[in-house]
Write an enzyme that holds these catalytic residues in place. Structure first.
Site, PDB file in Angstrom:
ATOM      1  CB  CYS A 181      -0.932  -0.018   1.198  1.00  0.00           C
ATOM      2  SG  CYS A 181      -1.846  -1.568   1.326  1.00  0.00           S
ATOM      3  CG  HIS A 319      -2.223   4.389   5.003  1.00  0.00           C
ATOM      4  ND1 HIS A 319      -2.110   4.295   3.640  1.00  0.00           N
ATOM      5  CD2 HIS A 319      -2.311   3.108   5.472  1.00  0.00           C
ATOM      6  CE1 HIS A 319      -2.117   3.019   3.283  1.00  0.00           C
ATOM      7  NE2 HIS A 319      -2.238   2.278   4.381  1.00  0.00           N
ATOM      8  CD  GLU A 330      -2.407   7.592   9.163  1.00  0.00           C
ATOM      9  OE1 GLU A 330      -2.016   8.453   8.343  1.00  0.00           O
ATOM     10  OE2 GLU A 330      -3.253   6.713   8.869  1.00  0.00           O
ATOM     11  CE  LYS A 351      -6.016   4.031   1.983  1.00  0.00           C
ATOM     12  NZ  LYS A 351      -5.163   5.207   2.259  1.00  0.00           N
ATOM     13  CG  HIS A 356      -6.553   0.300   1.457  1.00  0.00           C
ATOM     14  ND1 HIS A 356      -5.706   1.110   0.734  1.00  0.00           N
ATOM     15  CD2 HIS A 356      -5.745  -0.498   2.226  1.00  0.00           C
ATOM     16  CE1 HIS A 356      -4.456   0.815   1.039  1.00  0.00           C
ATOM     17  NE2 HIS A 356      -4.453  -0.158   1.936  1.00  0.00           N
ATOM     18  CG  PHE A 415       1.285  -6.198   3.741  1.00  0.00           C
ATOM     19  CD1 PHE A 415       0.488  -5.862   4.809  1.00  0.00           C
ATOM     20  CD2 PHE A 415       0.751  -7.047   2.775  1.00  0.00           C
ATOM     21  CE1 PHE A 415      -0.800  -6.335   4.929  1.00  0.00           C
ATOM     22  CE2 PHE A 415      -0.539  -7.534   2.877  1.00  0.00           C
ATOM     23  CZ  PHE A 415      -1.319  -7.183   3.951  1.00  0.00           C
TER      24      PHE A 415
END
Length: 428
Positions: A181, A319, A330, A351, A356, A415
């Protein structure tokens, strides 16, 4: 020659192209962001109502569900030749449409990119799981005696690089990024640096992802997806009731140019990439560091690269995927970097509207920031009802604000603990 305070060439964004769940052009996306209108629809995979994924951020006006390119459909304004289609994955169709749109938006002719040793292409894509599965299944069924000659280039993670480089006749540089991502943000950062260093004058950055069972359902096995069936509550970043992300597809393209190159042709700079930074968590193959350590470091490095202080940031596009662990990490990372006793930037996760889109996220949300800076508003958090206590002290407006952000921070995490942040500065 225009340079920044470090003597590096300045990099501006001169065009963007959108193929997203909330719109397929500037006007459509602007309207959705302003009005807090999501792009989610009910979905059913394999005709099986028991599949625990009920909602997704779908791309409208495209039909690319089949493995056979002859079945695909897209808006008539875009032309894609038969020889190009043969090697594409479905998200390659999105990507070409996004690039053509961005090139037009930048006031360039498509031919401008061809055979220009100072023009590069930077792609973000995980490949096409659907196409890979289909081609390997055919090989298995025929015991290795049959295979599609375009099977490799249409399916593996470099599919955008291969096909788009040939389609647009790119000769400056071509590379791809696969950091989950954070991929789109990595592509943007490295393209920016190649222009800063004088290796290129212009770059196309494109990120794409397709929405199908092969791409999305493996995340359900990880319990990363929301099981909600109501599109209005499925994606709710930073809310106490968040329960996973909503998958999405599409593509977004950005045209980056050296500021002098853009000015020489009379182009309008939409925003400047003032700086970027990255840092790793070194923690888990899948989950964010519980205190957002890597993301905090990436934000600090981006601010340092931009020569900006925390007090100058007007807006953070988070994010914010709507996962319990990720959003908490976050929030803690932002609180590590931004003193909650001082002026706070506005924060939202778009998002909540798009879902996402994995590899696409960083590029898409950078383009959203560019749009918001030019249209004079800050997107809100429309599905935020009960804010997680971990966000105490952060400014998370629920409604769209009619404020023009001048300096924006965009966050991405992937990831393996990949964290990438960009600082965008308004021009004019």
């Amino acid at each position: 020659m225009p340079t920044d305070k470090n003597g590096r060439r300045r990099v501006v964004i001169s065009g963007v192209g959108f193929i997203t769940p909330i719109g397929n052009d500037w006007a459509g996306v602007a309207s959705s962001l302003r009005e807090g209108r999501h792009g989610f629809e009910r979905v059913e995979f394999f005709g099986n109502p028991n599949v625990p994924v009920k909602v997704a951020g779908t791309v409208k006006d495209f039909v690319v569900e089949s493995m056979n390119w002859r079945d695909w459909k897209w808006p008539a304004r875009y032309e894609i030749a038969r020889e190009t289609l043969r090697g594409l994955a479905p998200h390659g169709v999105y990507a070409i449409c996004a690039i053509d749109q961005a090139v037009e938006h930048a006031g360039l002719a498509r031919e401008t990119l061809a055979n220009d040793d100072a023009a590069g292409l930077y792609c973000a894509s995980a490949g096409s799981a659907m196409m890979l599965h289909g081609h390997l299944s055919q090989m298995d069924r025929t015991r290795g005696e049959r295979g599609n000659p375009m099977g490799v280039v249409s399916s593996i993670s470099g599919t955008l690089n291969f096909n788009l480089a040939a389609h647009y006749k790119i000769t400056g540089s071509v590379c791809g990024f696969v950091s989950a991502c954070a991929s789109g943000s990595h592509a943007l950062g490295y393209a920016c640096d190649d222009i800063r260093l004088g290796r290129l004058n212009r770059a196309v950055v494109v990120a794409g992802e397709e929405l199908n069972a092969e791409t999305l359902l493996p995340f359900a096995a990880m319990r990363a997806l929301s099981p909600q069936s109501d599109p209005n509550v499925a994606s709710r970043p930073f809310d106490t009731a968040r329960d996973g992300f909503v998958g999405a597809g599409g593509a977004v393209a950005l045209i980056l140019e050296d500021a002098e190159t853009a000015a020489a042709r009379g182009a309008r700079a939409l925003a400047e990439i003032a700086g970027w930074g990255q840092a790793a968590d070194g923690h888990s193959v899948a989950m964010s560091h519980p205190e957002g350590r890597g993301l905090a470091n990436a934000m600090k490095r981006a601010l340092s690269d931009a020569g900006a202080s925390t007090g100058e940031i007007d807006y953070i596009n988070a994010h914010g995927t709507s996962t319990p662990v990720g959003d908490r990490a976050e929030a803690l990372a932002i609180k590590t970097v931004f003193d909650t006793n001082k002026k706070q930037p506005r924060i939202s996760s778009t998002k909540a509207l798009t879902g996402h889109p994995l590899s696409l996220a960083g590029a898409m949300e950078t383009a959203f920031c560019v749009l918001a800076m030019n249209e004079g508003f800050i997107p809100g958090n429309p599905h935020l009802v009960n804010t997680d206590p971990v966000c105490e002290g952060l400014d998370l407006p629920r409604e769209t604000l009619n404020e023009r952000p001048r300096l924006v921070l965009n966050n991405s995490s992937g990831f393996g603990g990949s964290n990438v942040c960009h600082v965008l500065r308004a021009v004019g």
